[in-house]
Design a protein around this motif. Structure first.
Motif, short mmCIF file in Angstrom:
data_model
loop_
_atom_site.label_atom_id
_atom_site.label_comp_id
_atom_site.label_asym_id
_atom_site.label_seq_id
_atom_site.Cartn_x
_atom_site.Cartn_y
_atom_site.Cartn_z
N LYS A 47 -8.02 -6.92 91.04
CA LYS A 47 -8.53 -7.71 89.93
C LYS A 47 -9.95 -8.20 90.15
N LYS A 51 -15.93 -2.95 89.61
CA LYS A 51 -15.61 -1.67 89.01
C LYS A 51 -16.91 -0.99 88.55
N THR A 68 -19.61 -3.65 87.21
CA THR A 68 -19.34 -5.05 86.88
C THR A 68 -19.80 -5.95 88.02
N GLU A 72 -15.47 -10.81 84.02
CA GLU A 72 -15.18 -10.12 82.76
C GLU A 72 -16.42 -10.01 81.87
N ASP A 84 -14.75 -5.61 82.19
CA ASP A 84 -13.50 -5.67 82.93
C ASP A 84 -12.56 -6.68 82.28
N GLN A 86 -9.54 -8.56 83.06
CA GLN A 86 -8.75 -8.90 84.24
C GLN A 86 -7.38 -9.46 83.88
N PHE A 91 -10.64 -1.74 82.84
CA PHE A 91 -12.08 -1.85 82.59
C PHE A 91 -12.49 -0.69 81.68
N ILE A 110 -13.70 1.85 91.90
CA ILE A 110 -13.52 0.45 92.34
C ILE A 110 -14.06 0.33 93.75
#
Length: 221
Positions: A47, A51, A68, A72, A84, A86, A91, A110
């Motif tokens: 989480k 990403k 990212t 978010e 993203d 979460q 994503f 990731i």
């Protein structure tokens, strides 16, 4: 005793099933000048990891286009954006203003310690329809049209200036002719008139004198 460390090792994020920890569509298609969206899913254990979306034939040497910041927040770089979620552990990557050269192999990735997690996505780009091409050409021509109109306006303005200059020239000639009449022709006419009056006036007086003398010396009947 060895079973506990082994079980703990299995429950660590990315262990043993690292390649299955992020998934997505195997293949997506987009239209030239359009956009395409790819959603990559991951396990909840990733989480708060970064990403990213990268391009290249090999996952270890692919070029990261956007990534990212572990939140978010939407991140956009050039024509590519990533966000993203979460909560749903997804994503989303969006590529805009697609071009034919954008077709190729991409990776949902990731970042983690050791080897990153990847999922391969093949992106296809379809040519834009002819109508879109014609619309683009029409837009370009429309952007050029004001220049032509401005040129026409300049020509009209110049013609107006020429037309306006002609009455001005005529007015100037009329003024010169008037001045010639005042300073040349008018004095000449006055001189001629004076000469005529000077010549004719004595003749009238002399004629009247002779008539008077005739009347004076005439015998009385």
């Amino acid at each position: 005793m060895w079973q506990f460390p082994a079980l703990l090792f299995l429950f660590l994020p990315g262990c043993c099933t690292a390649q299955d920890s992020v998934t997505g569509p195997v293949e997506v298609s987009g239209q030239e000048q359009g956009s395409v969206t790819v959603q990559c899913r991951y396990d909840s254990g990733w989480k708060y990891y970064k990403k990213y979306w990268c391009q290249g034939a090999h996952q270890k040497s692919c070029e990261i286009l956007v990534e990212t910041d572990k939140s978010e927040q939407l991140v956009k770089k050039n024509r590519v954006s990533i966000r993203d979620d979460q909560t749903d552990f997804i994503f989303t990557v969006t590529m805009e203003d697609l071009r034919m050269i954008d077709a190729g192999i991409y990776w949902c990735g990731i970042t983690k310690v050791g080897q990153d997690l990847f999922f391969r996505v093949n992106v296809n780009i379809d040519p834009a329809p002819k109508s879109s091409v014609m619309t683009t050409i029409a837009t370009v021509l429309k952007s050029i049209q004001p220049t032509t109109e401005n040129t026409g306006k300049e020509q009209v303005t110049q013609s107006k200036q020429v037309t306006q200059s002609r009455p001005h020239t005529r007015s100037l000639l009329s003024s010169i002719y008037f001045l010639l009449m005042v300073f040349v022709e008018l004095p000449l006419l006055l001189s001629m008139l004076s000469a005529v009056l000077w010549v004719t006036r004595p003749q009238r007086c002399f004629g009247r004198g002779e008539n008077d003398l005739v009347k004076t010396h005439s015998p009385v009947a």
